[in-house]
Design a protein around this motif. Structure first.
Motif, PDB file in Angstrom:
ATOM      1  N   LYS A   1      12.136   7.975 -11.649  1.00  0.00           N
ATOM      2  CA  LYS A   1      11.236   8.925 -12.311  1.00  0.00           C
ATOM      3  C   LYS A   1       9.771   8.495 -12.210  1.00  0.00           C
ATOM      4  CE  LYS A   1      13.476   8.488 -16.175  1.00  0.00           C
ATOM      5  NZ  LYS A   1      13.893   8.646 -17.588  1.00  0.00           N
ATOM      6  N   ASP A   2       9.490   7.543 -11.333  1.00  0.00           N
ATOM      7  CA  ASP A   2       8.118   7.066 -11.176  1.00  0.00           C
ATOM      8  C   ASP A   2       7.469   7.653  -9.919  1.00  0.00           C
ATOM      9  OD1 ASP A   2       7.995   5.454 -13.445  1.00  0.00           O
ATOM     10  OD2 ASP A   2       8.965   3.784 -12.419  1.00  0.00           O
ATOM     11  N   THR A   3       6.156   7.754  -9.960  1.00  0.00           N
ATOM     12  CA  THR A   3       5.385   8.190  -8.794  1.00  0.00           C
ATOM     13  C   THR A   3       5.327   7.062  -7.772  1.00  0.00           C
ATOM     14  OG1 THR A   3       4.006   9.597 -10.195  1.00  0.00           O
ATOM     15  CG2 THR A   3       3.137   9.029  -8.024  1.00  0.00           C
ATOM     16  N   CYS A   4       5.348   7.413  -6.496  1.00  0.00           N
ATOM     17  CA  CYS A   4       5.204   6.404  -5.451  1.00  0.00           C
ATOM     18  C   CYS A   4       3.787   5.819  -5.499  1.00  0.00           C
ATOM     19  CB  CYS A   4       5.457   7.021  -4.073  1.00  0.00           C
ATOM     20  SG  CYS A   4       7.181   7.506  -3.790  1.00  0.00           S
ATOM     21  N   LYS A   5       3.716   4.518  -5.499  1.00  0.00           N
ATOM     22  CA  LYS A   5       2.433   3.816  -5.528  1.00  0.00           C
ATOM     23  C   LYS A   5       2.291   2.963  -4.274  1.00  0.00           C
ATOM     24  CE  LYS A   5       2.921   3.287 -10.556  1.00  0.00           C
ATOM     25  NZ  LYS A   5       3.045   2.291 -11.645  1.00  0.00           N
ATOM     26  N   GLU A   6       1.050   2.676  -3.895  1.00  0.00           N
ATOM     27  CA  GLU A   6       0.798   1.840  -2.725  1.00  0.00           C
ATOM     28  C   GLU A   6       1.040   0.369  -3.051  1.00  0.00           C
ATOM     29  OE1 GLU A   6      -3.133   2.535  -1.277  1.00  0.00           O
ATOM     30  OE2 GLU A   6      -2.481   4.222  -0.026  1.00  0.00           O
ATOM     31  N   CYS A   7       1.606  -0.345  -2.090  1.00  0.00           N
ATOM     32  CA  CYS A   7       1.719  -1.798  -2.228  1.00  0.00           C
ATOM     33  C   CYS A   7       0.309  -2.389  -2.248  1.00  0.00           C
ATOM     34  CB  CYS A   7       2.492  -2.394  -1.048  1.00  0.00           C
ATOM     35  SG  CYS A   7       4.217  -1.856  -0.922  1.00  0.00           S
ATOM     36  N   ALA A   8       0.122  -3.429  -3.024  1.00  0.00           N
ATOM     37  CA  ALA A   8      -1.191  -4.070  -3.117  1.00  0.00           C
ATOM     38  C   ALA A   8      -1.486  -4.854  -1.842  1.00  0.00           C
ATOM     39  CB  ALA A   8      -1.226  -5.003  -4.326  1.00  0.00           C
ATOM     40  N   ALA A   9      -2.758  -5.148  -1.610  1.00  0.00           N
ATOM     41  CA  ALA A   9      -3.127  -6.026  -0.497  1.00  0.00           C
ATOM     42  C   ALA A   9      -2.418  -7.365  -0.674  1.00  0.00           C
ATOM     43  CB  ALA A   9      -4.638  -6.220  -0.468  1.00  0.00           C
ATOM     44  N   GLY A  10      -1.930  -7.922   0.418  1.00  0.00           N
ATOM     45  CA  GLY A  10      -1.148  -9.159   0.348  1.00  0.00           C
ATOM     46  C   GLY A  10       0.335  -8.900   0.207  1.00  0.00           C
ATOM     47  N   GLU A  11       0.710  -7.595   0.134  1.00  0.00           N
ATOM     48  CA  GLU A  11       2.110  -7.192   0.016  1.00  0.00           C
ATOM     49  C   GLU A  11       2.419  -6.120   1.063  1.00  0.00           C
ATOM     50  OE1 GLU A  11       2.523  -7.753  -4.854  1.00  0.00           O
ATOM     51  OE2 GLU A  11       2.499  -5.753  -3.967  1.00  0.00           O
ATOM     52  N   TYR A  12       3.701  -5.810   1.217  1.00  0.00           N
ATOM     53  CA  TYR A  12       4.101  -4.771   2.155  1.00  0.00           C
ATOM     54  C   TYR A  12       5.482  -4.237   1.791  1.00  0.00           C
ATOM     55  CZ  TYR A  12       7.535  -7.875   4.333  1.00  0.00           C
ATOM     56  OH  TYR A  12       8.630  -8.682   4.568  1.00  0.00           O
ATOM     57  N   ARG A  13       5.801  -3.062   2.335  1.00  0.00           N
ATOM     58  CA  ARG A  13       7.167  -2.555   2.274  1.00  0.00           C
ATOM     59  C   ARG A  13       7.458  -1.850   3.575  1.00  0.00           C
ATOM     60  NH1 ARG A  13      10.641   1.342   1.736  1.00  0.00           N
ATOM     61  NH2 ARG A  13       9.113   3.030   1.604  1.00  0.00           N
ATOM     62  N   ALA A  14       8.440  -2.378   4.301  1.00  0.00           N
ATOM     63  CA  ALA A  14       8.829  -1.801   5.583  1.00  0.00           C
ATOM     64  C   ALA A  14       9.629  -0.523   5.358  1.00  0.00           C
ATOM     65  CB  ALA A  14       9.647  -2.814   6.387  1.00  0.00           C
ATOM     66  N   ALA A  15       9.764   0.265   6.405  1.00  0.00           N
ATOM     67  CA  ALA A  15      10.507   1.527   6.305  1.00  0.00           C
ATOM     68  C   ALA A  15      11.948   1.291   5.885  1.00  0.00           C
ATOM     69  CB  ALA A  15      10.461   2.259   7.642  1.00  0.00           C
ATOM     70  N   SER A  16      12.499   0.166   6.270  1.00  0.00           N
ATOM     71  CA  SER A  16      13.894  -0.138   5.940  1.00  0.00           C
ATOM     72  C   SER A  16      14.040  -0.928   4.644  1.00  0.00           C
ATOM     73  CB  SER A  16      14.528  -0.935   7.085  1.00  0.00           C
ATOM     74  OG  SER A  16      13.812  -2.146   7.311  1.00  0.00           O
ATOM     75  N   GLY A  17      12.919  -1.228   3.979  1.00  0.00           N
ATOM     76  CA  GLY A  17      12.974  -2.068   2.796  1.00  0.00           C
ATOM     77  C   GLY A  17      13.355  -1.304   1.541  1.00  0.00           C
ATOM     78  N   VAL A  18      13.764  -2.035   0.517  1.00  0.00           N
ATOM     79  CA  VAL A  18      14.082  -1.449  -0.787  1.00  0.00           C
ATOM     80  C   VAL A  18      12.831  -0.781  -1.342  1.00  0.00           C
ATOM     81  CG1 VAL A  18      14.791  -1.974  -3.144  1.00  0.00           C
ATOM     82  CG2 VAL A  18      15.844  -3.183  -1.232  1.00  0.00           C
ATOM     83  N   THR A  19      12.972   0.441  -1.839  1.00  0.00           N
ATOM     84  CA  THR A  19      11.794   1.224  -2.246  1.00  0.00           C
ATOM     85  C   THR A  19      11.317   0.950  -3.671  1.00  0.00           C
ATOM     86  OG1 THR A  19      13.198   3.057  -2.966  1.00  0.00           O
ATOM     87  CG2 THR A  19      12.405   3.098  -0.686  1.00  0.00           C
ATOM     88  N   THR A  20      12.042   0.153  -4.427  1.00  0.00           N
ATOM     89  CA  THR A  20      11.656  -0.076  -5.818  1.00  0.00           C
ATOM     90  C   THR A  20      10.630  -1.195  -5.982  1.00  0.00           C
ATOM     91  OG1 THR A  20      13.587  -1.523  -6.058  1.00  0.00           O
ATOM     92  CG2 THR A  20      13.834   0.770  -6.745  1.00  0.00           C
ATOM     93  N   SER A  21      10.309  -1.891  -4.919  1.00  0.00           N
ATOM     94  CA  SER A  21       9.330  -2.972  -5.021  1.00  0.00           C
ATOM     95  C   SER A  21       8.771  -3.299  -3.640  1.00  0.00           C
ATOM     96  CB  SER A  21       9.956  -4.225  -5.637  1.00  0.00           C
ATOM     97  OG  SER A  21      10.993  -4.720  -4.805  1.00  0.00           O
ATOM     98  N   CYS A  22       7.648  -3.983  -3.639  1.00  0.00           N
ATOM     99  CA  CYS A  22       7.039  -4.464  -2.399  1.00  0.00           C
ATOM    100  C   CYS A  22       7.345  -5.953  -2.242  1.00  0.00           C
ATOM    101  CB  CYS A  22       5.528  -4.251  -2.423  1.00  0.00           C
ATOM    102  SG  CYS A  22       5.029  -2.532  -2.586  1.00  0.00           S
TER     103      CYS A  22
END
Length: 208
Positions: free
Chosen positions: A58-79
């Protein structure tokens, strides 16, 4: 929206749930890696774009902070934090960048790579530490990708000048030390590659 036979009006699905047809009796749960956003009444769930995350359905998608990342195949709940040897200075990134030669990064979640200091080098991408120059070589500048051999007349870790009375030729493979001038030879200048013969009328009966 959904309805039961006992009700006269349809109600909106709460955030985190959805219905994709017009005669739904219940709302469906989003998958673990999907979200509806915080507003009720969703007709579908979505996956956050690479470089974004949502902590719950139920949360809005947020951008990962600088120094972090999320790949297309990664878990979407965290960076994820950028690994050592990498960095990322932009937010909303799907990957981190390897440190280029001449730079390094020993820590995680960093926005930039560090420059190798004098007397060290990095000759490859993604290094976590710089390499020390070997004895008889030097890197005089920060951010070096290689170490240069000491010149003739120099020796040791920092390529120091041979003192007076000593020398080291350019072909001498032992760069750890200088050699002393033999008897009959002298050298009154530091950093010399050879000794000089005593001229007629002079002598030198000791070494160095």
């Amino acid at each position: 929206k959904w309805s039961l036979e006992s009700t006269r009006i349809c109600s909106e699905c709460e955030a985190g749930k959805y219905t994709d047809d017009q005669e739904s009796l219940i709302c469906k749960e989003c998958e673990n890696d999907e979200t509806t956003g915080p507003k009720p009444g969703a007709t579908r769930c979505i996956k956050c774009e690479p470089g974004q995350f949502a902590e719950s359905a139920k949360d809005t998608c947020k951008e990962c902070a600088a120094g972090e990342y999320r790949a297309a195949s990664g878990v979407t709940t965290s960076c994820k934090n950028c690994e050592a040897g990498k960095s990322q200075d932009a937010s909303g990134s799907a990957s981190c960048q390897f440190c280029i030669p001449g730079r390094y990064q020993s820590e995680t979640a960093q926005t930039a790579c560090k420059i190798c200091p004098v007397q060290s080098y990095s000759d490859d991408s993604g290094l976590e530490v710089c390499k020390d120059c070997a004895i008889g070589t030097r890197a005089e500048r920060n951010g070096s990708t290689m170490c240069q051999p000491c010149q003739a007349g120099q020796f040791g870790v920092d390529c120091e000048f041979c003192p007076t009375g000593w020398f080291r030729s350019g072909t001498d493979t032992d760069v750890s030390q200088c050699k002393s001038c033999q008897a009959g030879f002298y050298q009154d200048t530091i950093g010399s590659a050879a000794c000089v013969k005593c001229i007629p009328g002079s002598f030198q009966d000791s070494m160095g």
